[in-house]
Design an enzyme around this catalytic site. Structure first.
Site, PDB file in Angstrom:
ATOM      1  CD  GLU A 215      -2.397   2.057   2.441  1.00 37.98           C
ATOM      2  OE1 GLU A 215      -1.149   2.866   2.113  1.00 37.98           O
ATOM      3  OE2 GLU A 215      -2.525   1.047   3.350  1.00 37.98           O
ATOM      4  CB  CYS A 252      -2.828   5.732   3.872  1.00 42.74           C
ATOM      5  SG  CYS A 252      -3.683   5.073   4.847  1.00 42.74           S
TER       6      CYS A 252
END
Lengths: 458, 458
Positions: A215, A252
């Protein structure tokens, strides 16, 4: 370089063959042990990460909830996911044998811990919980941003886990060597695009490539229609500031750009809101330095004006706001539609709502995309349709930070948001990454490990 | 090099937004058109592949059955796979929004057709059917072994498909260029380890890596326990010959090695059975040459004796049988436990059943592994357990050739059997490879494309 991976390799078989009840007990024991040690863990985390105690307390609760939620997937039979097709002599492709397909763990998993969630995406975080739920031993490469906490969590969890179920390693070189070791069968990573891509390339370059679930990065654009701005403009601007400055922008899913209609007072409103926003130390020096550089590059872009300069040095930052237009974003997506990990965001104004579509079409893969609109806005449905081609989660009239841990969550997206757009690292589906199917053809159930048999008692 | 990919790119949106009924009608139209053209297709296939008409007729029926079976997955709602978590203000990780997760097509898929199934793994084969079922336009790189058939199938299918849904390209260079083209969003391949690995590396090396589902190679070992050999030895040996010489051994699931107890008459029995087995032309010159080379390398191995030499040249082959021991297999797995694509197999004798476990532990990833045993053989359960760590399908008292097309089938396995051990290229789960999840957070259903809404009429 001698790698301490033997214990993980030896633990693979016993973990894979655990009964569902044993697997559940294992996950719940880790959750209980971490909850019981909260008083010891939180101060160490606060010291190392500069994150507030309230936030860390909530994050630890999220982490142990996650372990217990995953345990419930084992109980429900969704990890094994048995599917049986009984024999059918009349099947069109020829007599069909009895097929019993189930999912077995892939083997030892290497987890590269993140810095920004010292509990939820670190030693006992989502990747570790998912791999253990699948029945895989875990080797965690500690994030250097919180070494003492990493060791403490590994010690507390290790004390209640079977031998070899959790191994902590430290150092970039050791992490790379482990990634290349044949005993490691899959890897998970949360971090930067540059670092994640380098590790992804190594994982795929092995003589025996392994899945690498990275990720990496996401801008998380947010689009405000003309109607929404007219009806709820002030609320939306306040929500945007709250979301992009939360945790000093170190998420994020931080929204990095907000698109609003031109001609309003958004710049003034945001400037006023940001005047009350304090700065502070970022998670660690590497993040602070990286953030300072990206902010400077964006601020120096010829199409960008600095509305709120904030502060940014090699240890911390205060929020900044940059201003540009949607036209410029669409003209230079590679220069402007990029992530600044920290409290920096761009406000972009548009003259026509068509420009929202043009900006959406210039996006690389995203974890999230947000739309503020009215249900009868003609631009909303086509905008959502464009965004669905490029993002893993579409948020309507809300904000992308605060990722709920639930079955239907998807925390993933096309590259570079992740290296594997089919998978999620949050929510119960995260477990799927560490299981591979095996079909047993005409195998009597009694010949399978008892935990794998159909009708096994959970 | 100008690539004809625009039509596929333009078709992505309309295909993704098809209603379930439209998707089903599309798949069934292809099946109907191919069935109706059988009289035209079979002779072209027979001419180009040297495969018998009966086999080709069955394979075409398998191919159209597959399209209709996949269509039924659309009807059942398993493609969209909607999952809705309703809002919960009391959720432990904070108020939970409404999340509706569904699966959207990844976009244009590049399929590298195989040579050995000119229908079932070629232009309208399993990868194409799976991608269309997911709603992805397909670009097929034709296999040079059957160019006229490939063009004919593409023409017949193309005539009933929406514009851009199926594009045929030819030539290695064109295939590589397409794999590197940003319009291609995933690729599937069936073929050799060397070729598949080269393409896998290219797919992962792109600026935006894409999933590459390669099915590469497999030895498909078969193990016979002492008790099974004593009770059913003759039947097992006959079954082995039938399975490894079927289609002149040109199946990815061909059993390449049989392990039997030492001291029996297996060599003599197999030699007698093979005396009645004719040779013939292989699929194409490249396969015949490759097979001849691998057979010669195995025959020259110091631990191998040639029992039945067969014939092998640059156009065809007659079955060969090589003989060795389990001890030698375990001592040199990289030299002996390798695939020979064609009618070549190894008989290996063992002195103790423990040697079966040792051979299993030396295996690389396999599509299948077969065990002939009695349910009360003490070696069977531990052997199956070892094999489950290394193979995607375990066959008990049967043979791995003849892969049933069904929901519980798994045709995959750890590398090098495939490049993605979590996925299958046969059975309804093959569709999963071409779908990625998107979560819609608090998005009113009316803002989604109508085909994506919950409660959509199928």
């Amino acid at each position: 370089l001698s790698l301490p991976l033997d214990a993980a390799a030896l633990a693979a078989r016993p973990l894979a063959d655990q009964s569902p009840a044993e697997r559940v007990a294992m996950l719940e024991a880790v959750a209980d042990a971490l909850d019981a040690a909260a008083g010891e863990l939180i101060p160490v985390a606060a010291e190392e990460t500069h994150l507030p105690v309230a936030r860390l307390t909530g994050e630890l609760a999220r982490t142990t909830f996650q372990l217990r939620l995953y345990a419930s997937e084992v109980t429900a039979g969704r990890v094994l996911a048995s599917r049986i097709d009984e024999a059918r002599p009349d099947w069109p492709t020829g007599p069909r044998p009895r097929l019993h397909r189930l999912r077995v763990p892939v083997g030892p998993v290497l987890v590269f811990a993140a810095s920004n969630f010292p509990f939820a995406f670190s030693v006992a975080g989502t990747d570790t919980a998912a791999a253990l739920t699948a029945g895989c031993p875990v080797v965690v490469k500690a994030h250097p941003g919180h070494p003492a906490l990493s060791r403490l969590v590994a010690e507390i969890a290790g004390a209640v886990l079977p031998a070899g179920a959790l191994t902590l390693i430290e150092g970039t070189e050791t992490g790379v060597a482990a990634l290349l070791d044949p005993r490691i069968r899959a890897a998970a990573f949360t971090g930067s695009i540059a670092g994640g891509r380098a590790l992804f390339d190594l994982a795929n370059g092995r003589p025996d490539p392994i899945p690498f679930y990275g990720e990496l990065g996401s801008l998380n654009p947010a689009f405000v229609t003309r109607a929404a701005a007219a009806r709820r403009g002030a609320d939306i601007l306040r929500g945007f500031v709250d979301s992009y400055t939360l945790g000093l922008g170190q998420f994020c899913t931080k929204p990095g750009v907000l698109l609003v209609p031109a001609g309003g007072d958004a710049v003034q409103v945001l400037t006023a809101l940001l005047a009350g926003q304090p700065g502070g130390p970022l998670l660690n020096g590497a993040i602070a330095t990286g953030h300072r550089r990206v902010r400077a590059t964006l601020a120096d872009h010829p199409g960008v004006r600095v509305a709120v300069p904030g502060t940014a040095d090699d240890t911390g930052a205060a929020p900044a706001l940059l201003v540009t237009t949607a036209e410029r974003l669409a003209a230079d997506p590679d220069g402007l539609l990029v992530e600044a990990f920290g409290p920096t965001a761009i406000l972009a104004t548009y003259a026509h709502e068509d420009e929202l579509i043009a900006v959406a079409q210039g996006l690389h893969g995203q974890l999230t995309a947000t739309v503020h609109g009215e249900a009868d806005d003609p631009v909303v449905a086509p905008l959502i349709r464009e965004l669905a081609d490029r993002a893993g989660r579409i948020v309507f009239n809300g904000w992308p930070t605060g990722v709920s841990v639930t079955a239907a969550m998807h925390h993933g997206g096309p590259y570079p948001a992740t290296t594997s757009a089919l998978h999620t690292s949050v929510g119960t589906a995260a477990v799927d990454r560490f299981l591979r199917p095996v079909a047993f053809q005409n195998v009597p159930e009694g010949l399978l490990p008892s935990a794998w048999r159909s009708g096994v008692t959970r």
